[in-house]
Design an enzyme around this catalytic site. Structure first.
Site, PDB file in Angstrom:
ATOM      1  N   GLY A  52       0.790  -1.223   0.000  1.00  0.00           N
ATOM      2  CA  GLY A  52       0.000   0.000   0.000  1.00  0.00           C
ATOM      3  C   GLY A  52       0.826   1.279   0.000  1.00  0.00           C
ATOM      4  O   GLY A  52       1.863   1.379  -0.679  1.00  0.00           O
ATOM      5  N   TYR A 225      -7.338   9.721   6.000  1.00  0.00           N
ATOM      6  CA  TYR A 225      -8.364   9.776   4.962  1.00  0.00           C
ATOM      7  C   TYR A 225      -9.552  10.549   5.500  1.00  0.00           C
ATOM      8  O   TYR A 225      -9.850  10.484   6.693  1.00  0.00           O
ATOM      9  CB  TYR A 225      -8.786   8.359   4.550  1.00  0.00           C
ATOM     10  N   TYR A 235     -16.447   6.206   8.251  1.00  0.00           N
ATOM     11  CA  TYR A 235     -15.027   6.570   8.248  1.00  0.00           C
ATOM     12  C   TYR A 235     -14.766   7.819   9.110  1.00  0.00           C
ATOM     13  O   TYR A 235     -14.403   7.689  10.270  1.00  0.00           O
ATOM     14  CB  TYR A 235     -14.468   6.729   6.815  1.00  0.00           C
TER      15      TYR A 235
HETATM   16  P1  NAD Z   1      -1.806  -1.732   3.935  1.00  0.00           P
HETATM   17  O1  NAD Z   1      -2.628  -2.768   4.625  1.00  0.00           O
HETATM   18  O2  NAD Z   1      -1.552  -1.887   2.482  1.00  0.00           O
HETATM   19  O3  NAD Z   1      -0.375  -1.591   4.647  1.00  0.00           O
HETATM   20  C1  NAD Z   1      -0.193  -1.724   6.031  1.00  0.00           C
HETATM   21  C2  NAD Z   1       1.274  -1.876   6.364  1.00  0.00           C
HETATM   22  O4  NAD Z   1       1.399  -1.943   7.798  1.00  0.00           O
HETATM   23  C3  NAD Z   1       1.930  -3.163   5.825  1.00  0.00           C
HETATM   24  O5  NAD Z   1       3.269  -2.893   5.460  1.00  0.00           O
HETATM   25  C4  NAD Z   1       1.935  -4.088   7.052  1.00  0.00           C
HETATM   26  O6  NAD Z   1       2.954  -5.093   7.044  1.00  0.00           O
HETATM   27  C5  NAD Z   1       2.195  -3.071   8.133  1.00  0.00           C
HETATM   28  N1  NAD Z   1       1.801  -3.513   9.477  1.00  0.00           N
HETATM   29  C6  NAD Z   1       0.565  -3.800   9.940  1.00  0.00           C
HETATM   30  N2  NAD Z   1       0.643  -4.145  11.262  1.00  0.00           N
HETATM   31  C7  NAD Z   1       1.954  -4.053  11.608  1.00  0.00           C
HETATM   32  C8  NAD Z   1       2.660  -4.256  12.825  1.00  0.00           C
HETATM   33  N3  NAD Z   1       2.053  -4.610  13.951  1.00  0.00           N
HETATM   34  N4  NAD Z   1       4.009  -4.080  12.802  1.00  0.00           N
HETATM   35  C9  NAD Z   1       4.678  -3.752  11.666  1.00  0.00           C
HETATM   36  N5  NAD Z   1       4.036  -3.505  10.499  1.00  0.00           N
HETATM   37  C10 NAD Z   1       2.695  -3.661  10.477  1.00  0.00           C
HETATM   38  O7  NAD Z   1      -2.519  -0.348   4.278  1.00  0.00           O
HETATM   39  P2  NAD Z   1      -2.652   1.069   3.531  1.00  0.00           P
HETATM   40  O8  NAD Z   1      -4.013   1.164   2.953  1.00  0.00           O
HETATM   41  O9  NAD Z   1      -1.458   1.359   2.703  1.00  0.00           O
HETATM   42  O10 NAD Z   1      -2.655   2.024   4.815  1.00  0.00           O
HETATM   43  C11 NAD Z   1      -1.516   2.723   5.280  1.00  0.00           C
HETATM   44  C12 NAD Z   1      -1.970   4.028   5.899  1.00  0.00           C
HETATM   45  O11 NAD Z   1      -2.586   4.839   4.890  1.00  0.00           O
HETATM   46  C13 NAD Z   1      -3.015   3.845   7.012  1.00  0.00           C
HETATM   47  O12 NAD Z   1      -2.786   4.791   8.014  1.00  0.00           O
HETATM   48  C14 NAD Z   1      -4.313   4.171   6.292  1.00  0.00           C
HETATM   49  O13 NAD Z   1      -5.331   4.609   7.171  1.00  0.00           O
HETATM   50  C15 NAD Z   1      -3.850   5.278   5.361  1.00  0.00           C
HETATM   51  N6  NAD Z   1      -4.728   5.560   4.210  1.00  0.00           N
HETATM   52  C16 NAD Z   1      -5.207   4.566   3.415  1.00  0.00           C
HETATM   53  C17 NAD Z   1      -6.076   4.873   2.377  1.00  0.00           C
HETATM   54  C18 NAD Z   1      -6.641   3.802   1.470  1.00  0.00           C
HETATM   55  O14 NAD Z   1      -7.612   4.069   0.773  1.00  0.00           O
HETATM   56  N7  NAD Z   1      -6.072   2.633   1.428  1.00  0.00           N
HETATM   57  C19 NAD Z   1      -6.422   6.213   2.113  1.00  0.00           C
HETATM   58  C20 NAD Z   1      -5.870   7.207   2.912  1.00  0.00           C
HETATM   59  C21 NAD Z   1      -5.036   6.884   3.968  1.00  0.00           C
END
Ligand code: NAD
Length: 396
Positions: A52, A225, A235
């Protein structure tokens, strides 16, 4: 083994190593195709670096300005008859590509919330990098074992105050239905903030600061977000939104710490676009919104994925010659194209009429599904998915 996708609800329980590697290569190619940044980070710690937005940030930092990166993530290796999680294969592919390009890249697989993983990261930074000048905080986790109390907190995706009824889509089956989600209780609200709020980010930054591992002018950014009203109950105004408010509180504290003690550094929140990731596919209602959003933004030529978002964040905000532009609440907004009035009014128009029958026509459910499969390394061009593939690959 021949690795095929096995989708169970909103996850795929298999991942394809060569497909994940091809996906990472696509992201690297995108960054390389962009004009080089005039300036950029040199030594970067990415917490949540394997999938991500975190992975996209790492690829941008490494293959744009050529930064050294240390990645922290929590992924499961392969077992007998079972593939590893995609982040495992992504990290191997990223690290091989970074090393081939002559870049420093090291990894720590473990629980970023724990004191032990923080200690390991600090030791590695001290030994190899001296200091870091950028810390990306991009964790998305369903639970956190608190490093001080040992209590396990679980996050929930629920409305706050009252139940919420809206449309949702089963993206695997393509069925649109109405869902009612009961509100979270006080404990669930507090637990979600403990998991997805800002306390852990502050712990990381305090530990790095105390150990003198932050370079003068160091920056840190975490992701949030906001989205449109149709998703607010689940959300922005729901348990996850309250946790994100706490992340903003932490950003202000960390910003003061960096400004005071690290040569005018800076911490902030970047509000990113809604995209298909493993984390977002678990949120009710949001996948239907994303399917409609993709349709509209692709038609307008403004659609971006994680890598385009992060490349734009670095080039036009974090490392722009004029510095970032903040909204009234002090946040960077790379969700700006998503939130354009003409995009949101088109979503509002399509939303009420979507049904199982017209899903394929009114929304980009096909694009959603193919993005979802790509997260697990499936559907990439040039990969022979019938070939015998070695699932057991050691992390580098
Ligand atoms: P994702 O699930 O793709 O990535 C999560 C990451 O966190 C992975 O690398 C995972 O290995 C790591 N992780 C999880 N638990 C862990 C732990 N205990 N120790 C070490 N690493 C750990 O998620 P994403 O969608 O890329 O989200 C990342 C951030 O972006 C979050 O804060 C999310 O709220 C934010 N975000 C996401 C979106 C969306 O639409 N996907 C939009 C805006 C903001």
């Amino acid at each position: 083994m021949v690795i095929k996708p096995k989708v169970r609800g909103f996850v795929c329980v298999t991942a394809h190593p060569a497909g994940c590697a091809a996906h990472v290569q696509e992201w690297i190619a995108h960054v390389k195709s962009q004009p080089p940044l005039a300036r950029g980070p040199k030594k970067v710690l990415v917490i949540g670096s394997s999938t991500g937005y975190g992975l996209a940030s790492r690829v941008t930092a490494a293959f744009g300005p050529g930064a050294a990166t240390l990645g922290i993530f929590f992924e499961r290796p392969s077992e007998e008859g079972r593939t590893a999680t995609p982040g495992w294969y992504n990290t191997i592919a990223f690290t091989k590509a970074a090393h081939a390009a002559g870049l420093y890249a090291k990894n720590i697989n473990g629980d970023a919330f724990s004191a032990d993983i923080k200690r390991q990261a600090l030791d590695l930074i001290r030994a190899d990098l001296g200091q870091v000048d950028l810390v990306i905080y991009s964790l998305a986790s369903p639970r956190r074992t608190h490093p001080v109390t040992g209590a396990v907190h679980k996050s929930v995706l629920k409305p706050v105050g009252q139940s919420y009824t809206n449309k949702t889509v089963d993206t695997d089956k393509g069925i649109v239905s109405t869902i009612t989600i009961e509100p979270a209780n006080e404990q669930e609200i507090a637990d979600t903030t403990t998991v997805m709020g800002g306390e852990d980010w502050e712990m990381w930054m305090q530990a790095l600061s105390e150990a003198k591992l932050l370079a003068p002018g160091a920056q840190s950014v975490a992701y949030s977000y906001i989205g449109p009203e149709v998703t607010w109950a689940i959300y922005k105004n729901g348990t996850i939104g309250l946790a994100k408010n706490d992340l903003e509180r932490a950003a202000r504290n960390i910003d003061s710490l960096l400004k005071l003690h690290h040569g005018g550094g800076r911490a902030c929140i970047s509000v990113n676009k809604a995209l298909v990731t493993q984390a977002s596919s678990a949120i009710p209602v949001v996948p239907l919104y994303i399917s409609i959003l993709y349709k509209i933004m692709k038609a307008k030529g403004t659609h971006e994925g994680c890598i385009e978002q992060m490349q734009r964040l670095f080039a036009t905000q974090l490392y722009a010659p004029t510095g970032p532009k903040f909204d009234a609440a002090g946040r960077i907004r790379v969700d700006d194209w998503e939130m354009r009035p003409e995009v949101q009014s088109a979503v509002k128009e399509i939303w009420p009429g979507t049904t199982t029958e017209n899903l394929a026509e009114l929304t980009d459910i096909a694009g959603y599904r193919s993005e979802f499969m790509k997260l697990f390394g499936f559907g990439l061009p040039g990969i022979d998915y019938e070939a015998d593939t070695e699932p057991h690959v050691p992390i580098i």
